[in-house]
Design a protein around this motif. Sequence first.
Motif, short mmCIF file in Angstrom:
data_model
loop_
_atom_site.label_atom_id
_atom_site.label_comp_id
_atom_site.label_asym_id
_atom_site.label_seq_id
_atom_site.Cartn_x
_atom_site.Cartn_y
_atom_site.Cartn_z
N GLY A 153 0.78 -1.24 0.00
CA GLY A 153 0.00 0.00 0.00
C GLY A 153 0.81 1.28 0.00
O GLY A 153 0.30 2.34 -0.36
N TYR A 154 2.06 1.23 0.39
CA TYR A 154 2.86 2.46 0.43
C TYR A 154 4.21 2.23 -0.25
O TYR A 154 4.70 1.10 -0.36
CB TYR A 154 3.06 2.94 1.86
N ALA A 155 4.82 3.35 -0.70
CA ALA A 155 6.12 3.31 -1.37
C ALA A 155 7.18 3.90 -0.45
O ALA A 155 6.90 4.75 0.39
CB ALA A 155 6.07 4.11 -2.67
N LEU A 156 8.40 3.44 -0.66
CA LEU A 156 9.54 3.95 0.10
C LEU A 156 10.62 4.42 -0.86
O LEU A 156 11.05 3.66 -1.73
CB LEU A 156 10.09 2.86 1.02
N ASP A 157 11.02 5.67 -0.71
CA ASP A 157 12.21 6.19 -1.39
C ASP A 157 13.31 6.19 -0.34
O ASP A 157 13.33 7.04 0.55
CB ASP A 157 11.94 7.60 -1.93
N ASP A 158 14.18 5.21 -0.42
CA ASP A 158 15.22 5.02 0.58
C ASP A 158 16.54 5.62 0.08
O ASP A 158 17.42 4.90 -0.38
CB ASP A 158 15.37 3.52 0.87
N GLU A 159 16.62 6.95 0.13
CA GLU A 159 17.79 7.69 -0.33
C GLU A 159 18.06 7.42 -1.81
O GLU A 159 19.20 7.33 -2.24
CB GLU A 159 19.02 7.32 0.51
N GLU A 160 17.00 7.33 -2.61
CA GLU A 160 17.14 6.99 -4.02
C GLU A 160 17.23 8.20 -4.94
O GLU A 160 17.69 8.08 -6.08
CB GLU A 160 15.96 6.10 -4.44
N ILE A 161 16.80 9.37 -4.46
CA ILE A 161 16.92 10.57 -5.29
C ILE A 161 17.89 11.58 -4.69
O ILE A 161 18.60 12.28 -5.41
CB ILE A 161 15.55 11.23 -5.56
N PHE A 162 17.95 11.65 -3.34
CA PHE A 162 18.92 12.50 -2.65
C PHE A 162 19.58 11.68 -1.54
O PHE A 162 18.87 11.02 -0.76
CB PHE A 162 18.25 13.72 -2.03
N PRO A 163 20.89 11.70 -1.42
CA PRO A 163 21.54 11.01 -0.31
C PRO A 163 21.06 11.58 1.02
O PRO A 163 20.93 12.79 1.19
CB PRO A 163 23.04 11.32 -0.52
N SER A 193 18.14 10.30 9.21
CA SER A 193 18.47 10.26 10.64
C SER A 193 17.22 10.49 11.50
O SER A 193 17.15 10.02 12.64
CB SER A 193 19.51 11.33 10.97
N ARG A 194 16.22 11.21 10.95
CA ARG A 194 14.97 11.45 11.67
C ARG A 194 13.88 10.46 11.26
O ARG A 194 12.81 10.43 11.87
CB ARG A 194 14.47 12.89 11.42
N MET A 195 14.17 9.69 10.21
CA MET A 195 13.21 8.69 9.75
C MET A 195 13.91 7.33 9.65
O MET A 195 14.02 6.76 8.57
CB MET A 195 12.60 9.10 8.40
N PRO A 196 14.42 6.80 10.78
CA PRO A 196 15.08 5.50 10.74
C PRO A 196 14.08 4.42 10.31
O PRO A 196 12.87 4.57 10.44
CB PRO A 196 15.56 5.30 12.17
N LYS A 197 14.60 3.31 9.83
CA LYS A 197 13.72 2.27 9.28
C LYS A 197 12.77 1.69 10.33
O LYS A 197 11.66 1.27 9.98
CB LYS A 197 14.56 1.17 8.64
N ASP A 198 13.19 1.68 11.59
CA ASP A 198 12.28 1.12 12.61
C ASP A 198 11.10 2.05 12.90
O ASP A 198 10.15 1.67 13.59
CB ASP A 198 13.03 0.77 13.89
#
Length: 210
Positions: free
Chosen positions: A142-152, A179-184
Amino acid sequence: ESLRRHRLVAVDEATGRYRLGLGLFELGMAAVSRLDVGQCAPPFLEALARVTGETASLGIFENPEVVHILRVESAHPLRLPALAGRRSPAYCTGIGKAILAHLEPEQLDQYLKVVTLKPRTPRTITDRELLRQDLKRIRSRGYALDDEEIFPGLRCVAAPIFGFDGRVIAGVSVAGPSSRMPKDSLPRFSSGVLTVAGEISTRLGFLSSR
């Protein structure tokens, strides 16, 4: 013949005369839906930014890019680059991937056929088959994740917005420094984004049971 192929005109079998096709109606309704989403979204984005503490954005797909049309800034002093009115590649942005994952199969096939998957960071997905797999996972959860894919250093969670006819018309996201949106913490962010996307879709007349 091209107009008929795209259903912009149709032939009346009885008279042989041309008449306006269903495609024109669909184009008109798509334009109305985009106008409506821009008008009703601001309070929802404000609530999302307030609850998550990060920047909330609304974007639409203009093949092959995403256009960011609304944004509510985070209260943090460290903020994202200005994006309102800016175009970004769909394949490496949260909103873009949320929309791509819900396109009709033939639309996605055409997009992947012509787009150039340029690496924006070392984490950008540049293989078409890997991107397809990522989009399948997005559609499923249901949701997408951009994991540092456009900006480091930038992480983004996004969800699709649907119009009354069930077609994806936009996407909403929350983004901030990794740093403010850690994976956990992603479940909390994804929950907020999915809730807001659902509320906007409902406001536009979308019924999830369709």
